[in-house]
Structures are given as C-alpha cells and as structure tokens.
Design an enzyme around this catalytic site. Structure first.
Site, PDB file in Angstrom:
ATOM      1  N   HIS A 109      28.498 -10.720   5.492  1.00 42.67           N
ATOM      2  CA  HIS A 109      28.134 -11.550   4.330  1.00 42.67           C
ATOM      3  C   HIS A 109      29.049 -12.747   4.114  1.00 42.67           C
ATOM      4  CE1 HIS A 109      25.055  -8.763   3.446  1.00 42.67           C
ATOM      5  NE2 HIS A 109      25.706  -7.934   2.666  1.00 42.67           N
ATOM      6  N   HIS A 183      21.573 -10.757  -3.186  1.00 42.68           N
ATOM      7  CA  HIS A 183      21.969  -9.366  -2.931  1.00 42.68           C
ATOM      8  C   HIS A 183      21.901  -8.525  -4.212  1.00 42.68           C
ATOM      9  CE1 HIS A 183      24.142  -5.973  -1.200  1.00 42.68           C
ATOM     10  NE2 HIS A 183      24.225  -6.614  -0.035  1.00 42.68           N
ATOM     11  N   GLU A 311      16.757  -7.080   0.674  1.00 41.29           N
ATOM     12  CA  GLU A 311      17.325  -8.380   1.019  1.00 41.29           C
ATOM     13  C   GLU A 311      16.447  -9.074   2.058  1.00 41.29           C
ATOM     14  OE1 GLU A 311      21.620  -7.681   2.004  1.00 41.29           O
ATOM     15  OE2 GLU A 311      21.031  -5.656   1.393  1.00 41.29           O
TER      16      GLU A 311
END
Length: 346
Positions: A109, A183, A311
């Site tokens: 991420h 997220h 996601e």
C-alpha cells in the site's frame, strides 16, 4: 445536498491544515471525509426501520489516525496491495521500495508513508444531485522509492441516489506505476455490531489470482468453481479467512462500470452494490484486525472479522506480472479509474 467543513487539526511538518468535511443528501445519508489521507471516516445510512448507523470502521479524531491504523477508510498508493520484495523495473531501470509488511516481507500500500499519510489540497464541486470533494497532491520523483513526479487527484462524492463515488486520476513526467484504492472496512449492521460473518456476499467473478504464503500471486489465473472462494451466488461469508484478489467479469455492466460485488446484511436490510472500471477486487474480511488493539468510535474495540474490505483495484504485484492488466503510466497518458458504492434497503 448539504456540505459542512470543520477544522480537524494539524499534521507536523505539513503546512496544509486538516479538515473534516460532511456531505449529506436530502435522504439523510452522510459521508464524512478528511483531506488527511483522503480518509472516509464515516458513512451513515438507514436500516429498513429508518434507524441510522455508521457502516464503516473508523475513528472520531485525527490524533487516533495519526497514531496508526490498518488503512481505515484511507487511500492506498502509489501502488496499492503488494509488490514482491519491494522491487520492480521499468525499461531496465530498477526501483527499490520499502518492505513494510513485516509478516511477509513485501511492499504494501505504498509503504509506511504512502498516500494515506499526507494532507491533501482539496476543492469542492457542488452539483444539483451530487457533491464531490476533489483531493489533489503532487507526489515527487523518488517518493517512497517510486519514479516520476505524479499529479494525483482523488475525488470522493455523494449523490441523491445514495451512491458514494471514488474517482482517481493521475499523470506523470516519467514512466511510472500507479494503482489507487479506497480501503474502507464495511459492516452493514453498524461499525460496532460484531463480526460480518452473517453478511451475504456476491462477487461478480469466475476467476482469481492464487498467492503463495508470502501473499504474492503465482501468476496463475484459476477458476473459482467448486472452491471456498466461489461467491458467484449469494452466501454467508462465515468465519473463514479471506484476503484474495478476484478477476472481475465483463458480462454484467452499467455503462462504463462493471458489477463487482453485492453485500447484504439481513437483519438491517442494508445492501451495498459495488460497480467499478477496475479489473479486480480484493476481498478481505478483516480476520487480522485482532492482531492489534484498535479502539474506534465510542471506544468500541474492533475484533477479527468486524469489518470487511471490497477494494477495487488492479491485481497484486502487477508491476512484476507482465500478463496482468498493466499499472504502468507513461508521460502524456492519464490514469483514470472509478468506483461506485450504491446503498439501498431491501
């Protein structure tokens, strides 16, 4: 549509003040979002009896987000999901990223200071039937190890059809990679209602990308038929462990969007449909939430499986998997992806 903006604090070393913006439509649905990390802190929707509840996990103060969190409601980038060993190449040039996911040794991420750790500029667009907040920032060449200076916009909006919009755009001055994701963790019974095990889920996918123990795709694209991952028909999530990327079908569409997921909570009657232009969806049911103590709004402690993520994304490790849909962005091109989360009662 209504919009209100309040001061929410400051982040050390960053000059832009942090704001908390509340978007509300005429039906009473609310979305709260901050320019710190483009974080959606709250989504309030009614149940079949007209009772409102917050259906995303999160905090009620900036300080709690600054202290750390498992990406509650935040943007993940420059490249969301995992990059194998934190390495990729473009045209023979190697790039080294932080391997910040300690259990696996992978880059996750965008690293420990990804896009979720910055205060973004913002502009408001008020339409008759919707309000959008356009967050923007410049990610400089070399930030978190990525190449190229990137202009990024993350737009979050609410409309009168109880749809929450997540739109991403980016451009670069050098060949680079980008994969942006919201997220949020969802619990349609309410953020403090316990596990999501009895939520019913449909995923509009026939294939997935299997991973090894280090959570990196093998490169295969396998059928879901007959596996525990097959959510092609509605069924309860159950008390299993899910953190998998699904390859979305193209057969059911709404204009430029493909249907990605449908989530239903039978006690409240809340249903959320996810539509997206993205090729994949990472379904994570929050089974690792109890690894650390996370105390959310009103002091509620979030335990394992009390929130789940859907996601919409490109596939994990796409910079190193040339047969996956590409996350490469070249100068003169525009990266643009859109996702809608549609809420209703049934």
């Amino acid at each position: 549509m209504k919009l209100s903006i309040e001061d929410w604090g400051l982040v050390e070393t960053q000059s832009v003040p942090v704001k908390l913006l509340t978007l509300q439509n005429s039906q009473g649905m609310k979305v709260l979002v901050s320019n710190y990390g483009c974080i959606v802190t709250s989504i309030e929707t009614p149940d079949r009896n007209g009772h409102y509840a917050d259906v995303v996990l999160g905090y009620d103060s900036l300080d709690k987000y600054l202290a750390g969190h498992p990406f509650f409601g935040a943007i993940a980038g420059r490249v969301a999901n995992r990059v194998k060993n934190g390495r990729y190449q473009i045209d023979g040039q190697s790039f080294e990223l932080e391997t910040n996911e300690l259990p696996t040794g992978q880059h996750l991420h965008g690293g420990s200071k990804g896009f979720d750790r910055y205060v973004w500029d913002y502009a408001i667009e008020e339409q008759d039937e919707a309000t959008f907040v356009h967050f923007s920032r410049v990610s400089p060449d070399g930030e978190s190890g990525y190449g190229g200076t990137m202009q990024v916009t993350c737009s979050i909006g609410l409309d009168e059809m109880n749809q929450v919009h997540y739109n991403f755009k980016a451009s670069t001055d050098k060949p680079s990679v980008v994969n942006l994701v919201n997220h949020s963790y969802y619990n349609l019974a309410g953020h403090d209602s316990g596990p999501v095990d009895q939520h019913e889920l449909v995923l509009f996918a026939d294939y997935y990308t299997p991973v090894s123990e280090d959570m990196i795709p093998s490169g295969e694209i396998l059928s879901l038929q007959g596996t525990q991952l097959d959510f092609s028909s509605p069924r309860e999530i159950g008390a299993n462990e899910y953190d998998h990327n699904f390859v979305l079908n193209n057969d059911k569409r709404m204009g430029e969007y493909r249907y990605a997921a449908q989530l239903y909570e039978p006690k409240s009657g809340r249903e959320m449909t996810v539509l997206t232009t993205q090729p994949g969806l990472q379904f994570y049911n929050g089974y690792k939430l109890s690894n650390k103590p996370w105390f959310g709004r009103n002091g509620h402690k979030y335990e394992a499986r009390e929130g789940m993520c859907l996601e919409t994304q490109h596939f994990p490790d796409s910079p190193n998997q040339p047969h996956f849909p590409s996350v490469r962005l070249n100068p003169g091109e525009v990266y643009e992806e859109k996702t809608i989360h549609r809420f209703r009662i049934k």
